[in-house]
Design a protein around this motif. Structure first.
Motif, PDB file in Angstrom:
ATOM      1  N   LEU A 193      37.271  28.480  38.658  1.00 12.37           N
ATOM      2  CA  LEU A 193      37.657  29.708  39.513  1.00 12.37           C
ATOM      3  C   LEU A 193      38.299  30.708  38.962  1.00 12.37           C
ATOM      4  CD1 LEU A 193      37.918  30.197  42.687  1.00 12.37           C
ATOM      5  CD2 LEU A 193      40.608  29.274  42.471  1.00 12.37           C
ATOM      6  N   LEU A 194      38.956  30.495  37.712  1.00  8.44           N
ATOM      7  CA  LEU A 194      39.501  31.428  36.757  1.00  8.44           C
ATOM      8  C   LEU A 194      38.618  32.334  35.835  1.00  8.44           C
ATOM      9  CD1 LEU A 194      42.741  30.050  35.229  1.00  8.44           C
ATOM     10  CD2 LEU A 194      42.769  32.083  36.767  1.00  8.44           C
ATOM     11  N   ALA A 195      37.312  31.374  35.457  1.00 10.39           N
ATOM     12  CA  ALA A 195      36.443  32.097  34.717  1.00 10.39           C
ATOM     13  C   ALA A 195      35.489  32.705  35.424  1.00 10.39           C
ATOM     14  CB  ALA A 195      35.789  31.054  33.782  1.00 10.39           C
ATOM     15  N   ALA A 196      35.068  32.456  36.454  1.00 11.02           N
ATOM     16  CA  ALA A 196      34.036  33.060  37.135  1.00 11.02           C
ATOM     17  C   ALA A 196      34.069  34.699  37.363  1.00 11.02           C
ATOM     18  CB  ALA A 196      33.836  32.301  38.612  1.00 11.02           C
ATOM     19  N   PRO A 197      35.208  34.939  37.971  1.00  6.69           N
ATOM     20  CA  PRO A 197      35.383  36.551  38.156  1.00  6.69           C
ATOM     21  C   PRO A 197      35.013  37.102  37.010  1.00  6.69           C
ATOM     22  CG  PRO A 197      36.960  35.515  39.249  1.00  6.69           C
ATOM     23  CD  PRO A 197      36.246  34.463  38.525  1.00  6.69           C
ATOM     24  N   THR A 198      35.691  36.901  35.756  1.00 10.46           N
ATOM     25  CA  THR A 198      35.619  37.491  34.401  1.00 10.46           C
ATOM     26  C   THR A 198      34.157  37.366  33.684  1.00 10.46           C
ATOM     27  OG1 THR A 198      37.893  36.950  33.750  1.00 10.46           O
ATOM     28  CG2 THR A 198      36.500  37.294  31.882  1.00 10.46           C
ATOM     29  N   MET A 199      33.533  36.485  33.975  1.00 10.90           N
ATOM     30  CA  MET A 199      32.179  36.346  33.566  1.00 10.90           C
ATOM     31  C   MET A 199      31.345  37.108  34.346  1.00 10.90           C
ATOM     32  SD  MET A 199      32.437  34.693  30.691  1.00 10.90           S
ATOM     33  CE  MET A 199      30.682  34.511  30.347  1.00 10.90           C
ATOM     34  N   ALA A 200      31.614  37.170  35.603  1.00 10.43           N
ATOM     35  CA  ALA A 200      30.797  38.148  36.537  1.00 10.43           C
ATOM     36  C   ALA A 200      31.000  39.556  36.218  1.00 10.43           C
ATOM     37  CB  ALA A 200      31.118  37.641  38.142  1.00 10.43           C
ATOM     38  N   ALA A 219      33.140  46.300  37.947  1.00 15.17           N
ATOM     39  CA  ALA A 219      33.256  45.039  37.001  1.00 15.17           C
ATOM     40  C   ALA A 219      34.810  44.630  36.784  1.00 15.17           C
ATOM     41  CB  ALA A 219      32.499  45.426  35.923  1.00 15.17           C
ATOM     42  N   LEU A 220      35.465  45.892  36.356  1.00 14.38           N
ATOM     43  CA  LEU A 220      36.906  45.758  36.156  1.00 14.38           C
ATOM     44  C   LEU A 220      37.713  45.231  37.662  1.00 14.38           C
ATOM     45  CD1 LEU A 220      37.498  49.043  33.992  1.00 14.38           C
ATOM     46  CD2 LEU A 220      37.409  46.585  33.364  1.00 14.38           C
ATOM     47  N   ILE A 221      37.360  45.695  38.578  1.00 11.23           N
ATOM     48  CA  ILE A 221      38.070  44.973  39.820  1.00 11.23           C
ATOM     49  C   ILE A 221      37.654  43.855  39.922  1.00 11.23           C
ATOM     50  CG2 ILE A 221      37.940  45.373  42.391  1.00 11.23           C
ATOM     51  CD1 ILE A 221      37.449  48.205  42.162  1.00 11.23           C
ATOM     52  N   VAL A 222      36.557  43.321  39.724  1.00  8.49           N
ATOM     53  CA  VAL A 222      36.030  41.991  39.990  1.00  8.49           C
ATOM     54  C   VAL A 222      36.920  41.079  38.850  1.00  8.49           C
ATOM     55  CG1 VAL A 222      34.247  40.201  39.566  1.00  8.49           C
ATOM     56  CG2 VAL A 222      33.743  42.433  40.837  1.00  8.49           C
ATOM     57  N   GLU A 223      37.095  41.726  37.762  1.00  5.88           N
ATOM     58  CA  GLU A 223      37.700  40.936  36.873  1.00  5.88           C
ATOM     59  C   GLU A 223      39.224  40.553  36.911  1.00  5.88           C
ATOM     60  OE1 GLU A 223      36.947  42.461  32.635  1.00  5.88           O
ATOM     61  OE2 GLU A 223      34.983  41.498  32.792  1.00  5.88           O
ATOM     62  N   TYR A 224      39.844  41.834  37.287  1.00  7.94           N
ATOM     63  CA  TYR A 224      41.030  41.565  37.689  1.00  7.94           C
ATOM     64  C   TYR A 224      41.601  41.092  38.884  1.00  7.94           C
ATOM     65  CZ  TYR A 224      42.812  44.700  33.726  1.00  7.94           C
ATOM     66  OH  TYR A 224      42.856  45.653  32.539  1.00  7.94           O
ATOM     67  N   SER A 225      40.695  40.660  39.585  1.00  9.28           N
ATOM     68  CA  SER A 225      40.894  39.690  41.091  1.00  9.28           C
ATOM     69  C   SER A 225      41.351  38.436  40.436  1.00  9.28           C
ATOM     70  CB  SER A 225      39.644  39.654  41.558  1.00  9.28           C
ATOM     71  OG  SER A 225      38.653  38.759  40.993  1.00  9.28           O
ATOM     72  N   VAL A 226      41.117  38.047  39.109  1.00  9.63           N
ATOM     73  CA  VAL A 226      41.694  36.697  38.596  1.00  9.63           C
ATOM     74  C   VAL A 226      43.099  36.615  38.647  1.00  9.63           C
ATOM     75  CG1 VAL A 226      41.871  35.333  36.568  1.00  9.63           C
ATOM     76  CG2 VAL A 226      39.820  36.336  36.938  1.00  9.63           C
ATOM     77  N   GLY A 227      43.945  37.780  38.649  1.00 10.69           N
ATOM     78  CA  GLY A 227      45.154  37.721  38.657  1.00 10.69           C
ATOM     79  C   GLY A 227      45.706  37.346  40.135  1.00 10.69           C
ATOM     80  N   ILE A 228      44.995  37.917  41.109  1.00  9.92           N
ATOM     81  CA  ILE A 228      45.273  37.102  42.561  1.00  9.92           C
ATOM     82  C   ILE A 228      44.986  35.910  42.687  1.00  9.92           C
ATOM     83  CG2 ILE A 228      44.767  37.755  45.117  1.00  9.92           C
ATOM     84  CD1 ILE A 228      43.830  40.393  44.282  1.00  9.92           C
ATOM     85  N   LEU A 229      43.939  35.402  42.054  1.00  2.00           N
ATOM     86  CA  LEU A 229      43.742  33.820  42.416  1.00  2.00           C
ATOM     87  C   LEU A 229      44.634  32.778  41.218  1.00  2.00           C
ATOM     88  CD1 LEU A 229      39.718  34.161  41.899  1.00  2.00           C
ATOM     89  CD2 LEU A 229      41.051  33.879  43.926  1.00  2.00           C
TER      90      LEU A 229
END
Length: 411
Positions: free
Chosen positions: A129-136, A168-178
């Motif tokens: 769950l942590l890795a998916a947004p960053t890799m996406a 892409a950056l919005i997707v990656e930074y969503s990790v912080g919310i998760l």
């Protein structure tokens, strides 16, 4: 913190330097936006390695090898920052090389994160769950490098790439919310605070380089009083920025995060460090960029302030830094310091006037504002400062005594 992590941060000195150098060549609003996107991506890349180092010591087992692979990837990122949006003809595709290097750094970090998780299905699902947004996000960066030139007019390719980067950056930074939903734990508050303090030092070091390299590049020009005064002003501003963060605030924030031991610690550390320190870094780098161009203007015999955007970046970088300090202190200490906010407002008010003065005068006004802020800060937070620093000194002495006792027994 390990020495390998220190080496990793040294590579970011080169990365930050490249970002400011590329933007300084032809400073426009578009160049600033491109530099901002690259900085935000570099910050997320740095956060990933800092997070891995918080779980596993970077100098144990295979981690040194992992670290050197990541360092190599970051070095390639730094080398290709000038061609991520517009690729010159000939050679390899700059955007593709950049995207592949970025994906490599994250693939290595995600693999280490996965291996370090307990051998339970739930733990691996959380790490996924942590890795998916960053890799996406990394895959979107790669898509931005490959797809647009096949679908749109060549003149529109850079704009499309920037838009995909933003997504892409919005997707990656969503990790912080998760984070709060993944069961992630901050294993060492001291390590986390020290890593962020060091990256602030790295950014301030870029300001020092910007100050020094300008003098080196203009070594054939005569030394003048204006140049000496401007150099002194640059050093004074850098010292003021250092003082406002490291003298009390950095220590106080770390102490507060240490004191929170329940589920609130992770969101607090995320807000204060991961998100809160990003505008600090952007502000310092913007100041370094503005200083680099402004000093060249000071060396001009006419002394004219030059491009209005140069002065906006110079003043705006410091103002952003001050406002970020206010936000960090409010989130961690629930205190709103009016003085930094007022100083940022004063810089905004001085900016239109400074555009009609000489370059040296504009720099003196900036320096005076920063130095007076430090003096006023010391006068108004004396008691709080003494308490915070005394507590930090007692902690350091206790740790040193414990280490000395252990060495006497085992060495």
């Amino acid at each position: 913190m390990t020495r390998l992590e220190l080496l990793y941060d040294v590579v970011f000195v080169f990365a930050f330097l490249n970002v400011t150098t590329v933007a300084a060549e032809h400073l426009t609003g578009r160049a600033l936006l491109e530099a901002l996107l690259v900085l935000v991506l570099l910050w997320w890349c740095w956060i990933g390695f800092a997070a891995v180092g918080n779980i596993i010591r970077a100098d144990q087992g295979v981690m040194p090898l992992v670290g050197f692979v990541v360092i190599a990837g970051v070095f390639v990122l730094a080398q290709t920052t000038s061609v991520v949006f517009e690729d010159p003809a000939g050679g390899l595709s700059g955007p593709v090389v950049f995207a592949c290097a970025y994906l490599l750094t994250w693939a290595v970090k995600v693999a280490v994160l996965w291996i370090s998780m307990p051998p339970r299905r739930q733990a691996h699902l959380r790490s996924l769950l942590l890795a998916a947004p960053t890799m996406a996000g990394g895959l979107l960066i790669l898509a931005a490098a490959i797809v647009p030139e096949r679908l749109v007019d060549p003149a529109a390719v850079p704009d499309v790439r920037m838009e995909v980067w933003a997504a892409a950056l919005i997707v990656e930074y969503s990790v912080g919310i998760l984070l709060v939903r993944t069961g992630w734990r901050l294993r060492s508050v001291g390590h986390w605070a020290e890593r962020h303090a060091l990256i602030v030092m790295v950014a301030l070091g870029e300001s020092v380089i910007a100050l020094g390299i300008n003098l080196t590049l203009n070594r054939h020009q005569p030394v003048t009083w204006a140049l000496l005064i401007a150099t002194g002003c640059g050093v004074a501003v850098i010292a003021s920025l250092w003082w406002l963060y490291f003298d009390r605030l950095a220590l106080a924030v770390e102490q507060v995060v240490h004191g929170v031991r329940d589920q609130r610690r992770l969101p607090l550390a995320r807000d204060v460090y991961t998100f809160g320190h990003l505008p600090l870094i952007i502000g310092i780098i913007a100041f370094a960029l503005g200083l680099k161009r402004h000093l060249a203007t000071v060396a001009d015999p006419t002394g004219h302030p030059g491009n209005e955007l140069d002065l906006t970046v110079l003043y705006g970088g410091v103002a952003l830094y001050l406002l970020a300090l206010v936000a960090v202190e409010w989130r961690a200490l629930r205190q709103v310091r009016a003085l930094p906010a007022l100083a940022a407002g004063l810089l905004g008010a001085l900016l239109p006037v400074a555009r009609h003065t000489t370059a040296l005068t504009a720099l003196v006004w900036l320096t005076g504002t920063c130095v007076l802020l430090v003096i006023a800060n010391l006068a108004t937070i004396g008691r709080s400062r003494r308490q915070v620093r005394a507590l930090a000194t007692r902690e350091r002495d206790a740790l040193e005594a414990e280490a000395t006792a252990w060495r006497r027994q085992h060495l």
